[in-house]
Design a protein around this motif. Structure first.
Motif, PDB file in Angstrom:
ATOM      1  N   LEU A 136       0.832  -1.205   0.000  1.00 52.18           N
ATOM      2  CA  LEU A 136       0.000   0.000   0.000  1.00 52.18           C
ATOM      3  C   LEU A 136       0.866   1.256   0.000  1.00 52.18           C
ATOM      4  O   LEU A 136       0.584   2.227  -0.718  1.00 52.18           O
ATOM      5  CB  LEU A 136      -0.929  -0.008   1.211  1.00 52.18           C
ATOM      6  N   GLN A 137       1.919   1.241   0.777  1.00 48.56           N
ATOM      7  CA  GLN A 137       2.848   2.368   0.779  1.00 48.56           C
ATOM      8  C   GLN A 137       3.522   2.531  -0.581  1.00 48.56           C
ATOM      9  O   GLN A 137       3.716   3.663  -1.061  1.00 48.56           O
ATOM     10  CB  GLN A 137       3.910   2.171   1.869  1.00 48.56           C
ATOM     11  N   ALA A 138       3.862   1.398  -1.205  1.00 52.14           N
ATOM     12  CA  ALA A 138       4.491   1.442  -2.526  1.00 52.14           C
ATOM     13  C   ALA A 138       3.535   2.032  -3.555  1.00 52.14           C
ATOM     14  O   ALA A 138       3.972   2.756  -4.476  1.00 52.14           O
ATOM     15  CB  ALA A 138       4.922   0.033  -2.952  1.00 52.14           C
ATOM     16  N   LEU A 139       2.248   1.732  -3.416  1.00 55.03           N
ATOM     17  CA  LEU A 139       1.263   2.299  -4.332  1.00 55.03           C
ATOM     18  C   LEU A 139       1.227   3.814  -4.207  1.00 55.03           C
ATOM     19  O   LEU A 139       1.178   4.532  -5.209  1.00 55.03           O
ATOM     20  CB  LEU A 139      -0.120   1.704  -4.066  1.00 55.03           C
ATOM     21  N   TRP A 140       1.266   4.304  -2.971  1.00 51.01           N
ATOM     22  CA  TRP A 140       1.265   5.756  -2.775  1.00 51.01           C
ATOM     23  C   TRP A 140       2.508   6.385  -3.413  1.00 51.01           C
ATOM     24  O   TRP A 140       2.412   7.399  -4.111  1.00 51.01           O
ATOM     25  CB  TRP A 140       1.220   6.098  -1.292  1.00 51.01           C
ATOM     26  N   CYS A 141       3.667   5.778  -3.187  1.00 50.90           N
ATOM     27  CA  CYS A 141       4.915   6.324  -3.729  1.00 50.90           C
ATOM     28  C   CYS A 141       4.893   6.335  -5.251  1.00 50.90           C
ATOM     29  O   CYS A 141       5.413   7.269  -5.884  1.00 50.90           O
ATOM     30  CB  CYS A 141       6.108   5.520  -3.227  1.00 50.90           C
ATOM     31  N   ALA A 142       4.300   5.317  -5.851  1.00 47.36           N
ATOM     32  CA  ALA A 142       4.216   5.250  -7.307  1.00 47.36           C
ATOM     33  C   ALA A 142       3.220   6.273  -7.848  1.00 47.36           C
ATOM     34  O   ALA A 142       3.421   6.829  -8.931  1.00 47.36           O
ATOM     35  CB  ALA A 142       3.812   3.850  -7.742  1.00 47.36           C
ATOM     36  N   ALA A 143       2.149   6.508  -7.092  1.00 45.94           N
ATOM     37  CA  ALA A 143       1.116   7.439  -7.549  1.00 45.94           C
ATOM     38  C   ALA A 143       1.523   8.889  -7.341  1.00 45.94           C
ATOM     39  O   ALA A 143       1.283   9.745  -8.200  1.00 45.94           O
ATOM     40  CB  ALA A 143      -0.201   7.157  -6.820  1.00 45.94           C
ATOM     41  N   PHE A 144       2.157   9.166  -6.200  1.00 46.68           N
ATOM     42  CA  PHE A 144       2.517  10.536  -5.856  1.00 46.68           C
ATOM     43  C   PHE A 144       3.984  10.607  -5.444  1.00 46.68           C
ATOM     44  O   PHE A 144       4.301  10.833  -4.270  1.00 46.68           O
ATOM     45  CB  PHE A 144       1.624  11.055  -4.727  1.00 46.68           C
ATOM     46  N   PRO A 145       4.900  10.380  -6.382  1.00 47.91           N
ATOM     47  CA  PRO A 145       6.321  10.419  -6.041  1.00 47.91           C
ATOM     48  C   PRO A 145       6.717  11.794  -5.513  1.00 47.91           C
ATOM     49  O   PRO A 145       6.328  12.819  -6.054  1.00 47.91           O
ATOM     50  CB  PRO A 145       7.010  10.115  -7.372  1.00 47.91           C
ATOM     51  N   GLY A 146       7.479  11.787  -4.449  1.00 47.03           N
ATOM     52  CA  GLY A 146       7.927  13.042  -3.864  1.00 47.03           C
ATOM     53  C   GLY A 146       6.978  13.621  -2.837  1.00 47.03           C
ATOM     54  O   GLY A 146       7.320  14.597  -2.163  1.00 47.03           O
ATOM     55  N   THR A 147       5.783  13.028  -2.693  1.00 46.03           N
ATOM     56  CA  THR A 147       4.818  13.483  -1.692  1.00 46.03           C
ATOM     57  C   THR A 147       4.798  12.492  -0.536  1.00 46.03           C
ATOM     58  O   THR A 147       4.500  11.311  -0.737  1.00 46.03           O
ATOM     59  CB  THR A 147       3.406  13.608  -2.284  1.00 46.03           C
ATOM     60  N   GLU A 148       5.130  12.960   0.641  1.00 46.68           N
ATOM     61  CA  GLU A 148       5.203  12.081   1.802  1.00 46.68           C
ATOM     62  C   GLU A 148       3.806  11.658   2.255  1.00 46.68           C
ATOM     63  O   GLU A 148       2.899  12.486   2.359  1.00 46.68           O
ATOM     64  CB  GLU A 148       5.921  12.784   2.956  1.00 46.68           C
ATOM     65  N   LEU A 149       3.660  10.371   2.507  1.00 48.32           N
ATOM     66  CA  LEU A 149       2.408   9.845   3.046  1.00 48.32           C
ATOM     67  C   LEU A 149       2.461   9.932   4.562  1.00 48.32           C
ATOM     68  O   LEU A 149       3.377   9.418   5.194  1.00 48.32           O
ATOM     69  CB  LEU A 149       2.205   8.385   2.611  1.00 48.32           C
ATOM     70  N   ARG A 150       1.469  10.554   5.152  1.00 45.92           N
ATOM     71  CA  ARG A 150       1.484  10.776   6.593  1.00 45.92           C
ATOM     72  C   ARG A 150       1.023   9.556   7.394  1.00 45.92           C
ATOM     73  O   ARG A 150       1.181   9.531   8.612  1.00 45.92           O
ATOM     74  CB  ARG A 150       0.623  11.996   6.940  1.00 45.92           C
ATOM     75  N   GLY A 151       0.466   8.570   6.725  1.00 43.43           N
ATOM     76  CA  GLY A 151       0.056   7.363   7.432  1.00 43.43           C
ATOM     77  C   GLY A 151      -0.808   6.477   6.551  1.00 43.43           C
ATOM     78  O   GLY A 151      -1.400   6.939   5.569  1.00 43.43           O
ATOM     79  N   LEU A 152      -0.884   5.194   6.881  1.00 50.58           N
ATOM     80  CA  LEU A 152      -1.720   4.276   6.114  1.00 50.58           C
ATOM     81  C   LEU A 152      -3.192   4.605   6.277  1.00 50.58           C
ATOM     82  O   LEU A 152      -4.025   4.159   5.484  1.00 50.58           O
ATOM     83  CB  LEU A 152      -1.446   2.829   6.545  1.00 50.58           C
ATOM     84  N   ILE A 153      -3.510   5.332   7.324  1.00 51.50           N
ATOM     85  CA  ILE A 153      -4.851   5.899   7.481  1.00 51.50           C
ATOM     86  C   ILE A 153      -4.680   7.409   7.452  1.00 51.50           C
ATOM     87  O   ILE A 153      -4.131   7.997   8.372  1.00 51.50           O
ATOM     88  CB  ILE A 153      -5.520   5.440   8.782  1.00 51.50           C
ATOM     89  N   SER A 154      -5.129   8.016   6.366  1.00 54.44           N
ATOM     90  CA  SER A 154      -4.902   9.440   6.174  1.00 54.44           C
ATOM     91  C   SER A 154      -5.911  10.000   5.180  1.00 54.44           C
ATOM     92  O   SER A 154      -6.339   9.298   4.247  1.00 54.44           O
ATOM     93  CB  SER A 154      -3.478   9.691   5.660  1.00 54.44           C
ATOM     94  N   GLU A 155      -6.283  11.251   5.366  1.00 48.88           N
ATOM     95  CA  GLU A 155      -7.172  11.920   4.425  1.00 48.88           C
ATOM     96  C   GLU A 155      -6.536  12.005   3.035  1.00 48.88           C
ATOM     97  O   GLU A 155      -7.245  12.195   2.040  1.00 48.88           O
ATOM     98  CB  GLU A 155      -7.501  13.330   4.928  1.00 48.88           C
ATOM     99  N   GLN A 156      -5.217  11.850   2.968  1.00 46.38           N
ATOM    100  CA  GLN A 156      -4.525  11.944   1.685  1.00 46.38           C
ATOM    101  C   GLN A 156      -5.007  10.898   0.686  1.00 46.38           C
ATOM    102  O   GLN A 156      -4.946  11.126  -0.531  1.00 46.38           O
ATOM    103  CB  GLN A 156      -3.014  11.764   1.883  1.00 46.38           C
ATOM    104  N   TRP A 157      -5.471   9.753   1.175  1.00 45.37           N
ATOM    105  CA  TRP A 157      -5.880   8.674   0.277  1.00 45.37           C
ATOM    106  C   TRP A 157      -7.052   9.077  -0.610  1.00 45.37           C
ATOM    107  O   TRP A 157      -7.232   8.524  -1.703  1.00 45.37           O
ATOM    108  CB  TRP A 157      -6.235   7.421   1.076  1.00 45.37           C
ATOM    109  N   LYS A 158      -7.843  10.034  -0.181  1.00 48.66           N
ATOM    110  CA  LYS A 158      -8.978  10.474  -0.994  1.00 48.66           C
ATOM    111  C   LYS A 158      -8.505  11.085  -2.304  1.00 48.66           C
ATOM    112  O   LYS A 158      -9.245  11.104  -3.285  1.00 48.66           O
ATOM    113  CB  LYS A 158      -9.824  11.473  -0.211  1.00 48.66           C
ATOM    114  N   GLU A 159      -7.261  11.591  -2.317  1.00 54.91           N
ATOM    115  CA  GLU A 159      -6.711  12.171  -3.542  1.00 54.91           C
ATOM    116  C   GLU A 159      -6.552  11.120  -4.633  1.00 54.91           C
ATOM    117  O   GLU A 159      -6.512  11.456  -5.818  1.00 54.91           O
ATOM    118  CB  GLU A 159      -5.360  12.824  -3.247  1.00 54.91           C
ATOM    119  N   MET A 160      -6.447   9.850  -4.236  1.00 54.58           N
ATOM    120  CA  MET A 160      -6.311   8.762  -5.201  1.00 54.58           C
ATOM    121  C   MET A 160      -7.669   8.211  -5.604  1.00 54.58           C
ATOM    122  O   MET A 160      -7.766   7.409  -6.535  1.00 54.58           O
ATOM    123  CB  MET A 160      -5.424   7.654  -4.625  1.00 54.58           C
TER     124      MET A 160
END
Length: 311
Positions: A136-160
């Motif tokens: 799941l973390q790898a998916l975030w890094c591939a989708a938003f390279p250079g953007t730090e994920l603040r947690g596996l549970i985060s409002e950021q996931w809505k961006e995907m």
């Protein structure tokens, strides 16, 4: 309704007096973004391997409901989709009558390939599993390279395009393979992946489909279309696919990428909006079926829609 295509509606089975609930077109007048929370409540999946068939629900039917889980206490769901991910959800996928009559023998190699794929399909996403967390973390890094994920549970996931801040609730229906499919797409066809994620191509609708949830739907649709949970295929499409799988053990992942890109192309060609997603998925499925039956298709890369993908 076209008898050759699937129609999907989500239901859930609840405890207590609520037997089931089913989502359909809203008559509440709420805005699409508020109604869906930028997600599709009507395309969700069962956490079990079973599914129900529904053939009476047409594209324009705003009231029809047909599902074994519904019963007399069925309730049409409108408004918030906050209940999704709790209880039992399933997708009703219409199947042809002929599917139950056909049966195709497999070679030992095809049996082995099918078993390996079925083993993947059976794995449920486990938020406590380190391998799953890392994927799941790898998916975030591939989708938003250079953007730090603040947690596996985060409002950021809505961006995907996940329903909420915890993607694990959306993986319950598609299983871990739906995450693997997204990650494969991101790593092997990054240009196409980014174009779809960011809706970069074409004249887009005001209300777009949510990328991640659509991806989980595609995984589930392919599993049902190809009858991959059966001992052996009961449709010609499934039999053809297993030949392609025996040539390339990544054929399912590649077909997923093809389907996602084809679905988006159909979306643009049809000038679709979020309420047309069901129609777009049916059109996509019909196109896949036609391509699988082309005589010259010997490898998954021979499918005409493979050319839509860009690395």
């Amino acid at each position: 309704m076209d008898a050759s295509a699937g129609s999907f509606v989500a239901v859930r089975r609840l405890s207590g007096s609520d037997r089931a609930a089913a989502f359909h077109h809203s008559s509440s007048g709420a805005s699409p973004r508020l109604l869906f929370g930028y997600s599709f409540a009507c395309f969700l999946f069962s956490s079990s391997s079973s599914y129900c068939c529904c053939s009476c629900l047409g594209d324009d039917d705003a009231n029809g409901l047909c599902c074994p889980y519904a019963g007399a206490a069925a309730e049409v769901v409108t408004g918030s989709s906050a209940w999704i991910g709790r209880g039992l959800s399933c997708v009703c996928a219409q199947r042809r009558d002929s599917d139950a009559r056909l049966s195709f023998d497999l070679t030992p190699t095809q049996e082995e390939c099918l078993q390996r794929l079925q083993n993947r399909i059976e794995v449920q996403y486990d938020s406590s599993n380190r391998e799953h967390q890392e994927a799941l973390q790898a998916l975030w890094c591939a989708a938003f390279p250079g953007t730090e994920l603040r947690g596996l549970i985060s409002e950021q996931w809505k961006e995907m395009g996940w329903q909420g801040k915890d993607p694990s609730t959306d993986f319950r229906g598609g299983g871990f393979i739906s995450l693997e499919n997204l990650l494969y797409f991101a790593r092997n066809f990054p240009k196409s992946f980014q174009e779809l994620l960011r809706k970069q191509n074409g004249d887009r609708a005001i209300w777009e489909y949510p990328f991640a949830v659509a991806g989980v739907n595609i995984t589930f649709m392919l599993i049902q279309m190809l009858d991959l949970q059966a001992v052996k295929p009961r449709s010609l499409f499934g039999a053809v696919f297993l030949k392609l799988l025996s040539e390339n053990d990544q054929a399912f992942d590649i077909l997923y990428c093809i389907t996602f890109k084809l679905m988006d192309q159909q979306w643009l060609d049809m000038h679709a909006t979020y309420m047309d997603f069901n129609t777009v998925m049916k059109s996509t499925r019909r196109q896949l079926e036609r391509e699988l039956l082309i005589e010259d298709i010997q490898r998954i890369e021979d499918m005409p829609s493979y050319r839509l993908l860009a690395r």
